[in-house]
Design an enzyme around this catalytic site. Structure first.
Site, short mmCIF file in Angstrom:
data_model
loop_
_atom_site.label_atom_id
_atom_site.label_comp_id
_atom_site.label_asym_id
_atom_site.label_seq_id
_atom_site.Cartn_x
_atom_site.Cartn_y
_atom_site.Cartn_z
CE LYS A 106 -0.31 -0.20 5.05
NZ LYS A 106 -1.09 -0.70 6.19
NE ARG A 152 -7.13 0.12 10.69
CZ ARG A 152 -5.88 0.05 10.27
NH1 ARG A 152 -5.16 1.15 10.11
NH2 ARG A 152 -5.30 -1.11 10.02
CE1 TYR A 162 9.09 32.01 -0.78
CE2 TYR A 162 9.70 29.69 -0.57
CZ TYR A 162 9.21 30.74 -1.33
OH TYR A 162 8.86 30.54 -2.63
CG MET A 213 6.06 22.69 -3.48
SD MET A 213 4.73 23.29 -4.49
CE MET A 213 3.65 24.02 -3.28
C1 LIG Z 1 -0.32 -1.56 6.95
C2 LIG Z 1 -0.83 -2.85 7.47
C3 LIG Z 1 0.05 -3.93 7.65
C4 LIG Z 1 1.55 -3.82 7.49
O1 LIG Z 1 2.10 -3.22 8.63
P1 LIG Z 1 3.68 -3.10 8.81
O2 LIG Z 1 3.83 -2.68 10.22
O3 LIG Z 1 4.16 -2.08 7.86
O4 LIG Z 1 4.26 -4.44 8.54
C5 LIG Z 1 -0.49 -5.14 8.03
N1 LIG Z 1 -1.82 -5.27 8.23
C6 LIG Z 1 -2.69 -4.25 8.08
C7 LIG Z 1 -4.14 -4.47 8.32
C8 LIG Z 1 -2.22 -3.00 7.71
O5 LIG Z 1 -3.07 -1.99 7.58
#
Ligand SMILES: *Cc1c(COP(=O)(O)O)cnc(C)c1O
Length: 372
Positions: free
Chosen positions: A36, A130, A263, A312
């Site tokens: 992700k 969550r 800046y 930036m």
């Molecule tokens: C992001 C995530 C992971 C991975 O977590 P890390 O600590 O980066 O290994 C695993 N499970 C879920 C549900 C996540 O959201």
């Protein structure tokens, strides 16, 4: 390919981390690579394709688009969407053969109402609050397993305090694991086929070596660290950072004492000073919180403090101590140069966050090069 700002991604480091993580996992447990956030900034789909080459075939993504892109690029294993997918994208789930997380009971009904079979993993909420079905709701779980259009391929939960060593957090993680297996046992007692289980993420791989799951969902550790310097040293000192971030020196200036730079007159020369303007800024992912000497970059193996405010697209470094700096030189934001190193964890500490966030913010303007 090293024009303005670039990320050097180490193939050997990634291979080393995969091997190290695999050695931690019990027999029969596979890595599910978490890619992700543009593979924690390393770049999708390239990072996932490198992982495929290393024999990692199963992935976790945050969104259906990320998953579909991986499928288009040829990933053949399970691609689990960890987050909520709006029903407008159920067609995409089906077309790309993605596995969707069941985030609650109503959502299971919505997935079933799509009308054609979809692969799902059911998430249990064991205390994070969550996503997931509350672990105690056995009847809800049973109903979900019996929906005709849901192919339940897995069951998982997420440990939300596993990065802490406080006794309360340690007890809480244990309780989460206990709740998870209580729910699993309940389903098994009803004769329901509970297949692929997964609980651990990066911390869990190192902290719960006794668990016997089908998968571990590993993100940050694949990229060569845990979230902080301290945790990496304590649990996973053998990991190797995959990513280095570098940019060019665009110009060099000499200031006399009393002159300002940047800046808001953010920098004032207290001595005859040389400043280098470097071609990366907060639009690339350099936190503005590193302004005014809180952060630094490496030039010719020397740590040079950030002068004034991060802009930036550029930032200024005080290079007074490095007279050989010239236009076109490569400056290092994350990575090593000579004997010096700046880790993503160290950058994170400077701005009160974790390495995960620093990496995930590495922007699209970086050229991404895989190096041997
Ligand atoms: C992001 C995530 C992971 C991975 O977590 P890390 O600590 O980066 O290994 C695993 N499970 C879920 C549900 C996540 O959201």
């Amino acid at each position: 390919m090293k024009d303005r700002a670039w990320l050097e991604l180490s193939r050997p480091a990634l291979a080393h981390n995969v091997a190290l993580l695999r050695a931690q996992l019990p027999q029969g447990c596979d890595l599910m690579a978490v890619v992700k956030g543009n593979a924690y900034g390393h770049g999708l789909p390239a990072a996932a394709l490198e992982l495929c080459r290393l024999g990692v075939h199963d992935f976790c993504v945050a969104t259906a688009e990320e998953g579909a892109e991986l499928r288009r690029q040829g990933a053949r294993g399970t691609i689990l969407v960890l987050g909520y997918t709006n029903p407008s994208q159920f067609l995409l789930l089906e077309a790309a053969r993605l596995t969707q997380t069941v985030v609650d009971a109503d959502y299971a009904a919505a997935l079933n109402a799509y009308g054609r079979p979809l692969d799902v993993h059911v998430k249990l909420d064991t205390g994070m609050h969550r996503l997931g079905i509350p672990w105690q709701e056995g009847e809800t779980l049973e109903r979900i397993f019996r929906y005709p259009n849901l192919r339940v391929k897995g069951l998982f939960t997420h440990l939300c305090a596993d990065d802490s060593q406080d006794q309360e957090a340690v007890d809480f993680s244990r309780e989460q694991i206990r709740r998870f297996y209580r729910a699993v046992d309940g389903l098994r007692a009803c004769g329901l086929p509970v297949s692929d289980l997964h609980i651990q993420s990066s911390y869990g791989v190192f902290r719960h070596r006794d668990l016997r799951c089908r998968y571990a969902r590993v993100g940050i550790a694949l990229y060569g660290m845990l979230s902080t310097t301290e945790d990496t040293a304590a649990y996973a000192p053998g990991l190797r950072p995959v990513l280095s971030a570098r940019a060019r020196v665009g110009a060099v200036h000499t200031l006399v004492p009393g002159e300002h730079a940047g800046y808001g007159l953010g920098f004032t020369a207290r001595r005859p000073t040389r400043l280098a303007a470097v071609t990366m800024g907060y639009a690339d992912g350099v936190p503005r919180a590193l302004s005014q000497g809180r952060g630094a970059m490496l030039l010719h193996g020397v740590r040079c403090p950030i002068a004034g405010m991060v802009c930036m697209d550029q930032l200024l470094l005080d290079v007074t101590e490095v007279p050989q700096v010239r236009q076109g030189d490569a400056a290092t934001f994350i990575g090593s140069d000579g004997g010096e190193i700046i880790t993503a964890c160290a950058v994170a500490e400077q701005c009160g966050t974790i390495a995960n966030e620093i990496l995930a913010h590495m922007g699209d303007r970086f050229q991404r090069l895989w190096v041997e």
